[in-house]
Enzyme design. Structure first.
Site, PDB file in Angstrom:
ATOM      1  N   SER A 131       0.681  -1.174  -0.141  1.00 58.06           N
ATOM      2  CA  SER A 131       0.050  -0.195   0.007  1.00 58.06           C
ATOM      3  C   SER A 131       0.676   1.155  -0.051  1.00 58.06           C
ATOM      4  O   SER A 131       1.715   1.534  -0.554  1.00 58.06           O
ATOM      5  CB  SER A 131      -1.063  -0.141   1.515  1.00 58.06           C
ATOM      6  OG  SER A 131      -1.939   1.117   1.439  1.00 58.06           O
ATOM      7  N   ASP A 144     -15.283 -14.354 -15.673  1.00 59.63           N
ATOM      8  CA  ASP A 144     -14.822 -15.867 -14.937  1.00 59.63           C
ATOM      9  C   ASP A 144     -14.229 -17.051 -15.972  1.00 59.63           C
ATOM     10  O   ASP A 144     -13.601 -16.959 -16.161  1.00 59.63           O
ATOM     11  CB  ASP A 144     -15.484 -16.612 -14.754  1.00 59.63           C
ATOM     12  CG  ASP A 144     -14.804 -18.355 -13.714  1.00 59.63           C
ATOM     13  OD1 ASP A 144     -14.169 -18.040 -13.352  1.00 59.63           O
ATOM     14  OD2 ASP A 144     -15.792 -18.148 -12.500  1.00 59.63           O
ATOM     15  N   ASP A 195     -10.897 -16.046 -19.186  1.00 56.90           N
ATOM     16  CA  ASP A 195      -9.064 -16.348 -18.871  1.00 56.90           C
ATOM     17  C   ASP A 195      -9.031 -17.932 -18.708  1.00 56.90           C
ATOM     18  O   ASP A 195      -8.736 -17.989 -19.040  1.00 56.90           O
ATOM     19  CB  ASP A 195      -9.323 -15.694 -17.114  1.00 56.90           C
ATOM     20  CG  ASP A 195     -10.299 -16.704 -16.570  1.00 56.90           C
ATOM     21  OD1 ASP A 195     -10.234 -17.652 -16.470  1.00 56.90           O
ATOM     22  OD2 ASP A 195     -10.035 -15.447 -14.738  1.00 56.90           O
ATOM     23  N   ASP A 215     -13.205 -20.912 -12.676  1.00 61.68           N
ATOM     24  CA  ASP A 215     -13.325 -20.925 -11.553  1.00 61.68           C
ATOM     25  C   ASP A 215     -12.998 -20.446  -9.966  1.00 61.68           C
ATOM     26  O   ASP A 215     -13.350 -20.212  -8.731  1.00 61.68           O
ATOM     27  CB  ASP A 215     -11.368 -21.110 -11.337  1.00 61.68           C
ATOM     28  CG  ASP A 215     -10.473 -20.053 -11.562  1.00 61.68           C
ATOM     29  OD1 ASP A 215     -11.590 -19.177 -11.842  1.00 61.68           O
ATOM     30  OD2 ASP A 215      -9.678 -20.204 -11.369  1.00 61.68           O
ATOM     31  N   ASP A 256      -8.625  -5.901  -5.764  1.00 60.44           N
ATOM     32  CA  ASP A 256      -8.258  -4.672  -4.849  1.00 60.44           C
ATOM     33  C   ASP A 256      -9.229  -3.301  -4.849  1.00 60.44           C
ATOM     34  O   ASP A 256      -9.512  -2.957  -5.999  1.00 60.44           O
ATOM     35  CB  ASP A 256      -6.184  -3.768  -4.924  1.00 60.44           C
ATOM     36  CG  ASP A 256      -6.501  -2.919  -3.961  1.00 60.44           C
ATOM     37  OD1 ASP A 256      -7.049  -2.345  -3.647  1.00 60.44           O
ATOM     38  OD2 ASP A 256      -5.054  -3.058  -3.495  1.00 60.44           O
ATOM     39  N   HIS A 277      -6.893  -5.363  -1.466  1.00 70.10           N
ATOM     40  CA  HIS A 277      -5.516  -4.996  -0.799  1.00 70.10           C
ATOM     41  C   HIS A 277      -4.872  -5.363  -0.025  1.00 70.10           C
ATOM     42  O   HIS A 277      -4.936  -5.648   1.099  1.00 70.10           O
ATOM     43  CB  HIS A 277      -6.130  -3.635  -0.586  1.00 70.10           C
ATOM     44  CG  HIS A 277      -5.456  -2.229  -0.252  1.00 70.10           C
ATOM     45  ND1 HIS A 277      -5.095  -2.153  -0.819  1.00 70.10           N
ATOM     46  CD2 HIS A 277      -4.586  -2.180   1.012  1.00 70.10           C
ATOM     47  CE1 HIS A 277      -3.667  -0.773  -0.938  1.00 70.10           C
ATOM     48  NE2 HIS A 277      -3.711  -0.681   0.458  1.00 70.10           N
TER      49      HIS A 277
HETATM   50 CA    CA Z   1     -11.573 -17.987 -14.599  1.00 68.96          CA
END
Ligand code: CA
Length: 504
Positions: free
Chosen positions: A181, A249, A252, A256, A392, A431
């Site tokens: 941070s 989801d 990519d 999952d 984040d 974060h």
């Molecule tokens: Ca995925």
């Protein structure tokens, strides 16, 4: 130098004579006699094992080993008042690990120091030159702003190395920075400005675009401050999050529950708009505007540089006022005390187009850590590990990816960067930790292997736990590589994944 670390550690272990004293160095009590430039040693104490019991949470420190505790006040300018603590364990591993801070928080980071000390490091922390949170201290104190921006950390590092050498009889074999941070911002400042300070640097979720983040957080808070209809309840955020994950989801390459490539996620909150009156399974037009605003990016019209928005997948970390409360508070104080010098300045006065650029101009690269020229650090052999959670909600992960590409362009291409600087984006992580994705990992160990043994981190093992039990492991991969499923075995087992570019 790298070759002797194992031997030198053994030497240190063998030469410890009694608590706080090492052959060839000053006894702990005698460290008080050291003369250091613009530094006053205010307290020296040989602490016995279990003997450090600060008034706040004393039980957290009872397992600490014996160490020499040194407190210093540094004054590199007439207006400086930088408090530092340096802890050197009797059973020293020969290395220095300096630890960072959070937000504007001016306090010595005892918890992070304790963690480093317990692992054998000499460790240092600074209050960054002021006490407490907020930024009211900055008003009329430009030198304190410089101290907070970068000088306190550098001065602490230089002074700490001298004290360590005096007490132990030799300089640290390796020096590391470990921060997240604001501590990640400090990390970047060190890599950019002081390439000689550290052999290795960990920059977690760095607030390197400090003013851009401030502007984004204030921009959204302004919209929501008097706009109850536009706010998102916990239920609304969960609804939105589920819709985002459903939409992105699989994009990519693996379904999952995690969005591992959120920069490629094309999701329009408008798909959730209620057809008729507001219901619990849809969002109103005002709420959809809020979601779009939180995801939105901005462009600094002076520099043409983009400032990041939050990314799809971060929704569960949002607050009623958009980004986190810390982001909003830090942003408000940035404009009050560091941009407009007006404690009465209010969020409703904020103008994104005008004030984003104004904040960056006022900063003059003091808090911002945007210089992409890491060439001096790289040329010196320094290693930099950066990490950032894709979910984040406090500091946009786009800060990290954008900076990575800017460094690659500045120092001569991705291959050159890859040998010295690697960025690990953590899917579903919040974060500096937390979140639905694997969020527990040991970057210090990865950095040490790289610095001390030349073993670059081709992947870093991360785990996720529920109620204390690990329920998923996954490699974190050097950006822009992704953890790609091999096609067989459990998707909760890191062994079934390989780091590679999605295009390979
Ligand atoms: Ca995925």
């Amino acid at each position: 130098m790298r070759l002797i670390v194992g031997a030198s550690c053994a030497v240190v272990l063998a030469t410890v004579t009694h608590l706080g004293a090492v052959e060839g160095g000053l006894a702990c009590a005698d460290v008080a006699k050291l003369a250091l430039p613009h530094a006053t040693i205010t307290q020296v104490e040989a602490v016995a094992a279990g003997g450090f019991t600060p008034s706040e949470r004393p039980n957290d420190y009872r397992s600490l080993p014996a160490f020499c505790r040194v407190a210093m006040t540094l004054a590199p300018s007439a207006d400086s008042d930088i408090k530092v603590e340096l802890w050197i364990p009797a059973n020293w591993n020969g290395k220095f690990q300096a630890v960072g801070n959070g937000a504007f928080n001016g306090s010595i980071n005892y918890p992070a120091m304790a963690s480093a000390l317990a692992s054998g490091y000499a460790t240092g922390s600074t209050d960054t030159g002021h006490t407490g949170g907020g930024a009211s201290w900055a008003l009329g104190h430009p030198e304190k702003v410089v101290d907070f921006g970068w000088r306190a950390v550098h001065e602490m590092t230089v002074a700490s190395k001298k004290v360590i050498a005096s007490h132990t009889g030799r300089a640290p074999a390796f020096s590391y920075w470990n921060g997240c941070s604001a501590g990640g911002r400090q990390a970047m400042k060190e890599a950019q400005r002081f390439p000689d300070d550290f052999n290795g640097i960990i920059a977690g979720a760095p607030g390197l675009d400090w003013t851009g983040r401030a502007a984004q957080a204030v921009r959204i808070a302004k919209t929501l401050e008097h706009n109850d209809a536009g706010r998102l309840s916990t239920n609304d955020k969960q609804l939105l999050h589920r819709a985002v994950v459903d939409a992105c989801d699989a994009g990519d390459g693996l379904k999952d529950g995690l969005i591992s490539a959120p920069e490629h996620c094309r999701f329009d909150p408008g798909v959730l708009q209620c057809a008729g009156s507001a219901r619990s399974d849809c969002l109103t037009a005002a709420q959809i505007d809020t979601a779009r605003l939180i995801y939105s990016r901005g462009v600094n019209r002076s520099t043409k540089r983009e400032v990041g928005g939050l990314l799809p997948g971060s929704e569960l970390g949002w607050t009623d006022m958009g980004w986190t409360a810390s982001a909003r508070a830090t942003g408000l104080d940035q404009f009050r005390f560091l941009v407009f010098n007006d404690p009465a300045w209010e969020i409703q006065k904020f103008d994104f187009e005008r004030d984003l650029a104004r904040a960056e101009e006022a900063d003059r690269d003091t808090l911002n850590a945007l210089d992409p020229n890491l060439k001096p650090f790289i040329d010196r052999g320094g290693k930099l590990i950066q990490f950032h959670g894709w979910a984040d909600p406090q500091i946009s992960p786009a800060n990290s990816t954008q900076y990575y590409w800017r460094v690659a362009a500045a120092v001569g291409g991705g291959a050159r960067v890859y040998g010295s600087y690697r960025l690990f984006m953590a899917p579903g992580m919040g974060h500096c930790g937390g979140g639905e994705g694997p969020n527990t990992f040991d970057m210090v160990a990865a950095l040490e292997q790289w610095v001390e043994h030349g073993k670059a981190p081709d992947q870093v093992l991360a785990s996720h736990s529920t109620n204390g039990a690990v329920d998923r492991t996954r490699p974190l991969c050097p950006f822009p590589r992704l953890a790609i499923y091999r096609g067989t075995g459990s998707i909760d087992d890191a062994a079934n994944f390989v780091c590679r570019l999605p295009s390979d």
